[in-house]
Every structure is written in structure tokens, then in C-alpha cells.
Design a protein around this motif. Structure first.
Motif, PDB file in Angstrom:
ATOM      1  N   GLY A 113       0.831  -1.213   0.000  1.00 43.58           N
ATOM      2  CA  GLY A 113       0.000   0.000   0.000  1.00 43.58           C
ATOM      3  C   GLY A 113       0.858   1.253   0.000  1.00 43.58           C
ATOM      4  N   PHE A 114       2.120   1.099  -0.392  1.00 44.85           N
ATOM      5  CA  PHE A 114       3.058   2.231  -0.411  1.00 44.85           C
ATOM      6  C   PHE A 114       2.617   3.268  -1.447  1.00 44.85           C
ATOM      7  N   LEU A 115       2.808   4.530  -1.110  1.00 50.29           N
ATOM      8  CA  LEU A 115       2.470   5.617  -2.035  1.00 50.29           C
ATOM      9  C   LEU A 115       3.659   5.928  -2.946  1.00 50.29           C
ATOM     10  N   PHE A 116       3.482   5.650  -4.240  1.00 46.61           N
ATOM     11  CA  PHE A 116       4.537   6.011  -5.186  1.00 46.61           C
ATOM     12  C   PHE A 116       4.331   7.435  -5.702  1.00 46.61           C
ATOM     13  N   GLY A 117       4.206   8.364  -4.778  1.00 48.39           N
ATOM     14  CA  GLY A 117       4.144   9.785  -5.147  1.00 48.39           C
ATOM     15  C   GLY A 117       5.552  10.349  -5.109  1.00 48.39           C
ATOM     16  N   GLU A 118       5.721  11.527  -5.718  1.00 47.66           N
ATOM     17  CA  GLU A 118       7.065  12.109  -5.823  1.00 47.66           C
ATOM     18  C   GLU A 118       7.745  12.252  -4.458  1.00 47.66           C
ATOM     19  N   ASP A 119       6.983  12.669  -3.433  1.00 48.95           N
ATOM     20  CA  ASP A 119       7.595  12.901  -2.118  1.00 48.95           C
ATOM     21  C   ASP A 119       8.200  11.619  -1.541  1.00 48.95           C
ATOM     22  N   CYS A 120       7.448  10.536  -1.602  1.00 44.10           N
ATOM     23  CA  CYS A 120       7.943   9.283  -1.010  1.00 44.10           C
ATOM     24  C   CYS A 120       9.066   8.705  -1.859  1.00 44.10           C
ATOM     25  N   LEU A 121       9.034   8.974  -3.166  1.00 37.29           N
ATOM     26  CA  LEU A 121      10.149   8.523  -4.016  1.00 37.29           C
ATOM     27  C   LEU A 121      11.426   9.267  -3.630  1.00 37.29           C
ATOM     28  N   SER A 122      11.287  10.516  -3.198  1.00 37.82           N
ATOM     29  CA  SER A 122      12.477  11.251  -2.709  1.00 37.82           C
ATOM     30  C   SER A 122      13.058  10.540  -1.499  1.00 37.82           C
ATOM     31  N   THR A 123      12.185  10.086  -0.598  1.00 38.71           N
ATOM     32  CA  THR A 123      12.679   9.358   0.586  1.00 38.71           C
ATOM     33  C   THR A 123      13.410   8.086   0.163  1.00 38.71           C
ATOM     34  N   ILE A 124      12.834   7.346  -0.779  1.00 42.24           N
ATOM     35  CA  ILE A 124      13.493   6.114  -1.254  1.00 42.24           C
ATOM     36  C   ILE A 124      14.869   6.454  -1.840  1.00 42.24           C
ATOM     37  N   ARG A 125      14.919   7.478  -2.684  1.00 38.00           N
ATOM     38  CA  ARG A 125      16.208   7.846  -3.315  1.00 38.00           C
ATOM     39  C   ARG A 125      17.258   8.204  -2.261  1.00 38.00           C
ATOM     40  N   CYS A 126      16.850   8.968  -1.224  1.00 33.33           N
ATOM     41  CA  CYS A 126      17.815   9.349  -0.184  1.00 33.33           C
ATOM     42  C   CYS A 126      18.356   8.117   0.528  1.00 33.33           C
ATOM     43  N   PHE A 127      17.481   7.172   0.856  1.00 35.06           N
ATOM     44  CA  PHE A 127      17.958   5.993   1.606  1.00 35.06           C
ATOM     45  C   PHE A 127      18.794   5.069   0.728  1.00 35.06           C
ATOM     46  N   ARG A 128      18.487   5.033  -0.578  1.00 37.26           N
ATOM     47  CA  ARG A 128      19.371   4.253  -1.463  1.00 37.26           C
ATOM     48  C   ARG A 128      20.757   4.875  -1.446  1.00 37.26           C
ATOM     49  N   ARG A 129      20.804   6.195  -1.461  1.00 38.20           N
ATOM     50  CA  ARG A 129      22.083   6.903  -1.424  1.00 38.20           C
ATOM     51  C   ARG A 129      22.825   6.654  -0.109  1.00 38.20           C
ATOM     52  N   LEU A 130      22.085   6.318   0.934  1.00 39.53           N
ATOM     53  CA  LEU A 130      22.704   6.027   2.240  1.00 39.53           C
ATOM     54  C   LEU A 130      23.051   4.538   2.351  1.00 39.53           C
ATOM     55  N   GLY A 131      22.979   3.849   1.216  1.00 37.50           N
ATOM     56  CA  GLY A 131      23.454   2.466   1.169  1.00 37.50           C
ATOM     57  C   GLY A 131      22.408   1.402   1.463  1.00 37.50           C
ATOM     58  N   VAL A 132      21.137   1.785   1.503  1.00 38.10           N
ATOM     59  CA  VAL A 132      20.098   0.804   1.840  1.00 38.10           C
ATOM     60  C   VAL A 132      19.546   0.181   0.548  1.00 38.10           C
ATOM     61  N   LYS A 133      19.438  -1.137   0.549  1.00 42.04           N
ATOM     62  CA  LYS A 133      18.861  -1.810  -0.620  1.00 42.04           C
ATOM     63  C   LYS A 133      17.337  -1.746  -0.528  1.00 42.04           C
ATOM     64  N   ILE A 134      16.726  -1.181  -1.557  1.00 43.75           N
ATOM     65  CA  ILE A 134      15.265  -1.044  -1.573  1.00 43.75           C
ATOM     66  C   ILE A 134      14.760  -1.573  -2.907  1.00 43.75           C
ATOM     67  N   GLU A 135      13.886  -2.561  -2.854  1.00 39.34           N
ATOM     68  CA  GLU A 135      13.357  -3.163  -4.082  1.00 39.34           C
ATOM     69  C   GLU A 135      11.901  -2.771  -4.267  1.00 39.34           C
ATOM     70  N   VAL A 136      11.569  -2.374  -5.488  1.00 36.79           N
ATOM     71  CA  VAL A 136      10.168  -2.110  -5.794  1.00 36.79           C
ATOM     72  C   VAL A 136       9.613  -3.391  -6.400  1.00 36.79           C
ATOM     73  N   ILE A 137       8.697  -4.038  -5.679  1.00 35.00           N
ATOM     74  CA  ILE A 137       8.182  -5.338  -6.128  1.00 35.00           C
ATOM     75  C   ILE A 137       7.068  -5.142  -7.164  1.00 35.00           C
ATOM     76  N   ASN A 138       6.137  -4.238  -6.870  1.00 38.41           N
ATOM     77  CA  ASN A 138       5.134  -3.852  -7.870  1.00 38.41           C
ATOM     78  C   ASN A 138       4.595  -2.469  -7.534  1.00 38.41           C
ATOM     79  N   GLU A 139       3.463  -2.091  -8.140  1.00 34.58           N
ATOM     80  CA  GLU A 139       3.062  -0.676  -8.043  1.00 34.58           C
ATOM     81  C   GLU A 139       2.671  -0.212  -6.639  1.00 34.58           C
ATOM     82  N   ASN A 140       2.542  -1.155  -5.681  1.00 33.72           N
ATOM     83  CA  ASN A 140       2.315  -0.651  -4.320  1.00 33.72           C
ATOM     84  C   ASN A 140       3.096  -1.414  -3.235  1.00 33.72           C
ATOM     85  N   HIS A 141       4.079  -2.172  -3.676  1.00 40.41           N
ATOM     86  CA  HIS A 141       4.792  -3.050  -2.739  1.00 40.41           C
ATOM     87  C   HIS A 141       6.299  -2.770  -2.796  1.00 40.41           C
TER      88      HIS A 141
END
Ligand code: S3P
Length: 438
Positions: free
Chosen positions: A42-70
Motif C-alpha cells: 500500500g506504499f504511495l509512489f508519489g514524488e515525495d515518497c520517491l524522494s525518501t526512497i532515493r535518499c535511503f538508497r544513497r545512504l546504502g540501503v537496498k530497496i526493491e520495488v516489487i510492484n506498483e504498491n509493494h
């Protein structure tokens, strides 16, 4: 991008709105700091939350997008983030910047945070000052108040716990301090005069943090350095996104809209209380709990509205919904008074000044005050060329105004709705029966 909106005859149908923005940010952040895997549905793929994902990837965290809300987060543990090779960009998102500052304060490494033109104007001293008291080494533009912000490494990576009463009602400030509290030896206490959204507290609990609440949730105690454990998070729909269709359902004659699976956490439901006191026909059905957060289906039907006063303790519970409530007030009988909402002037835009100016283009009678608005109704709104000023909630509020206006409304800079609600215009077309492109 411009969007054209025509007057709607009725809104009918059952819809779902995307996942809650506040909860989505927090799930990524806690997932990154936890040990083990966090699955977020039920994750929100809006621009704001994508910014959070990008920042944490940059901090070395592995984040996988499984599908459009997972989304799947491979947690690194409290001390597992690594120094980013480049600047962390929070985009338009105040939540990303303020909460991340709390986390970065407890790291040994150097990092720099920035954001878009709107975010670089918003006050960050409200989090920087208390974080500095905890021992964080932070420097920022304009006497440590504006981004870009640099966080110098904290050699011991242990912060000092503080007892802090937030001077402004802000869940972002409260949350930033609690997240910094994770890196403190001892107990951090944050208290607030007026209760704000408590998603951070609920989620910290779900991830196993040593946290307790007193005084009806207004005082929070968090013991630092205890481990977080990855969790399964199911995020309900965002009531702030739902509020555009709740208001539209009340305003457009002959409407009946069901919005399923919406979060109804008390700290967020001010919009339902205000609209109900205005005479709205709103019913909550199928109430249930989703991972520590209450949710329900919301049924709304057209009903004539009357003016009310919106002020005092309810303001933090309705702060993001004031733009859409201003639209509802234009169609309500009587004089609506909105006060104690000066915080609106420092959101993504000055939401008092811009809503007043844009709705006046449509014929609204609005007087601006420093901390609110006086709105006379009912007014027959007329279609006009209006502008969102890049603010997602203003774009969507003006679109709803367009549904009840005579003639065509053109919204300039309408694409910013994607910051919190990527398929907003699609759902709008579905409900008005114009999906085929009328
Ligand atoms: C948010 C808190 C509120 C709200 C914002 C999201 C959060 O901001 O307006 O949209 O997720 O904590 P403030 O903390 O500035 O009031």
C-alpha cells in the motif's frame, strides 16, 4: 501541464486513493534502520515518497520495488547507514528533509541535504535547533535555518537525550527528535501542547522500539539504542488525498461516492469532523485496524453545507485539508472563519495567500488574515484560468472548485498533484463519467 475541468452533473462510484504519505515515508525510514526485511504494502509512489526512497538508497540501503504498491527494504540496523557520495535531495518533501535530519544527526559520517526551490525556503531551524541541543553538528544557510544543510559526522555517534516541548504544533519536528532519540543513550522526551499526527510513535512501537505515551499522547518517551526489527506494514489510503473526493461528493449535487480503505487515525480526521459539522452526509463503514492504524470505508453523499468556525485544537488535525475546506466554504451558507492556521503560510506554498488569490479568480469572496481566512458563501463559482503555484494540494483543491463552477476551469501547473496523488485526475474522470475524454 494544464488541466481542463468542467462542471460535473454528479459524482458516482467506488474508488481507492493511494497509500498514506506520512506513513509511507516513515515505513521506509524505520525499515532502513531496522534489522531484517521490511515489506511495505500500500506504499504511495508519489514524488515525495520517491524522494525518501532515493535518499535511503544513497545512504546504502537496498530497496526493491516489487510492484506498483509493494516495496521491500533490506534493513541495515541502527548503525548500518553509509556515507552518501553525493547530496541527498528531498525534492518538495518537508517530511523527508526534517525526519532525515533527525536520523543523520546520529551518524558518524558527513552528509548534505537539499531540496527544490519551495523546500529551500521552508524553515528548518525548528528541527536544527533542538537537534543541536542533542549534540548534532549541523550547519545550514541563513544562520542555520534553510537548506542546503550539512550534517557533520558525530564521532561518538551517540546523542544526548533531551526533554523538549515543541513550540509549534508539528509532527515533523516531533518525529525528527524521536528518530534522533533512537541514537541517544537514555530517554528522550518530546511533548506538545496540541496533539499532532502520531504515525511515528505507532510505527516505532510496531518495529519494537522502547516507546511510551503519556498525557493522552501529548508526551512521548523513547529509550534510545534499542534495536528495531523489520516488520510487515500495510498502509491504508491517505485521508488527505481522500478529502478532495469527500468534499467533492458533498458539493456536487446528486453524488454518492465510496472511498474504500482510508486511514482514520484520530490525529488526521479533522476534515471529517469539520465537514460533518457543516452538515455533510458522511458515513464510516467496515472499521478495522491495519498494522496499528485504524481504517474504514467512507461513504459520502451530496448535502447542502453551512458555514462553521475552524480554529484552535482541531487545526493540526486538519492542517493539510484547509485548502479543500476553503473550497467547501465558498459553497456553504454563511461566513466561514478559519483561524490559528498561520502554519499554512509556510507549507509547500503560502496556502492562505494562494488559495485566496486563486479562488477569487473564480468569484469567491475571501478575506485573508495573518492566520486564516474569512469566506462568505454560498457563491456561484465561475470557471477561470487558475494556477497551482506548484503546490499539489492547491492543484487538487482548485480541480474540485472547477467541478462546481459554471464554465470551464483551466488549472496551470496541474501535474504537481503527483507529489501526493499520482492518479488524481484519472480518478476524477472516472467519478464524473468522463473517463473516455469528454
Ligand atoms: C507531516 C506533518 C505535517 C503535514 C505534512 C506531513 C508528517 O507537517 O502538514 O503534510 O508527515 O509528519 P508539520 O509537521 O510541518 O505540521
Amino acid at each position: 501541464m494544464e488541466i481542463k475541468i468542467s462542471r460535473a452533473d454528479s459524482l458516482k462510484g467506488e474508488i481507492e486513493v493511494p497509500g498514506d504519505k506520512s506513513i509511507s515515508h516513515r515505513a521506509v525510514m524505520l525499515g532502513a534502520l531496522a534489522e531484517g526485511i521490511t515489506e511495505i504494502k500500500g506504499f504511495l509512489f508519489g514524488e515525495d515518497c520517491l524522494s525518501t526512497i532515493r535518499c535511503f538508497r544513497r545512504l546504502g540501503v537496498k530497496i526493491e520495488v516489487i510492484n506498483e504498491n509493494h516495496v521491500k527494504i533490506y534493513g541495515e540496523g541502527l548503525h548500518g547507514l553509509s556515507e552518501p557520495e553525493d547530496v541527498l535531495d528531498a525534492g518538495n518533501s518537508g517530511t523527508t528533509m526534517r525526519l532525515l535530519l533527525g536520523i543523520l544527526s546520529g551518524q558518524k559520517f558527513y552528509s548534505v541535504l537539499t531540496g527544490d526551490a519551495s523546500l529551500r525556503k521552508r524553515p528548518m531551524d525548528r528541527v536544527i535547533k533542538p537537534l543541536q541541543r542533542m549534540g548534532a553538528k549541523i550547519r545550514a544557510r541563513n544562520k542555520d535555518s534553510l537548506a542546503p544543510i550539512s550534517v557533520l559526522g558525530n564521532d561518538s555517534s551517540v546523542l544526548k537525550p533531551i526533554e523538549y516541548e515543541t513550540p509549534v504544533a508539528s509532527a515533523q519536528v516531533k518525529s525528527a527528535l524521536l528518530l534522533a532519540g533512537l541514537f541517544c543513550e537514555g530517554t528522550t522526551m518530546v511533548s506538545e501542547k496540541v496533539r499532532t499526527r502520531d504515525h511515528t510513535e505507532r510505527m516505532l512501537k510496531a518495529f519494537g522500539a522502547d516507546i511510551s505515551m503519556e498525557d493522552g499522547g501529548k508526551r512521548i518517551l523513547l529509550k534510545g539504542l534499542s534495536k528495531l526489527k523489520g516488520a510487515e506494514v500495510q498502509i491504508p489510503g491517505d485521508i488527505s488525498s481522500a478529502s478532495f473526493f469527500i468534499a467533492a461528493g458533498c458539493l456536487v449535487p446528486d453524488s454518492e461516492v465510496i472511498i474504500s480503505n482510508v486511514g482514520i487515525n484520530f490525529t488526521r480526521t479533522g476534515v471529517l469532523d469539520v465537514l460533518s459539522s457543516m452538515g455533510a452526509d458522511i458515513e464510516l463503514i467496515n472499521k478495522r485496524m491495519l498494522c496499528g492504524e485504524p481504517a474504514a470505508d467512507i461513504v459520502v453523499k451530496y448535502s447542502p453545507l453551512r458555514a462553521v468556525e475552524i480554529s484552535g485544537e482541531i487545526i493540526p488535525r486538519v492542517i493539510d485539508e484547509i485548502p479543500i475546506l476553503a473550497v467547501a466554504a465558498c459553497r456553504a451558507h454563511g461566513t466561514t472563519l478559519i483561524r490559528d492556521a498561520a502554519e499554512l503560510r509556510i507549507k509547500e506554498t503560502d496556502r492562505i495567500g494562494i488559495m485566496a488569490a486563486e479562488l477569487r479568480k473564480m468569484g469567491a469572496k475571501i478575506k485573508e488574515m495573518d492566520d486564516g481566512m474569512i469566506i462568505e458563501g454560498p457563491v456561484d463559482l465561475k470557471g477561470a484560468r487558475v494556477n497551482s503555484h506548484g503546490d499539489h494540494r492547491i492543484a487538487m483543491a482548485l480541480a474540485v472548485a472547477g467541478l462546481v463552477a459554471k464554465g470551464e476551469t483551466i488549472i496551470e501547473d496541474a501535474q504537481c498533484a503527483a507529489v501526493s496523488f499520482p492518479n488524481f485526475y484519472e480518478i476524477l474522470r472516472e467519478l464524473t463519467g468522463t473517463a473516455g475524454g469528454k
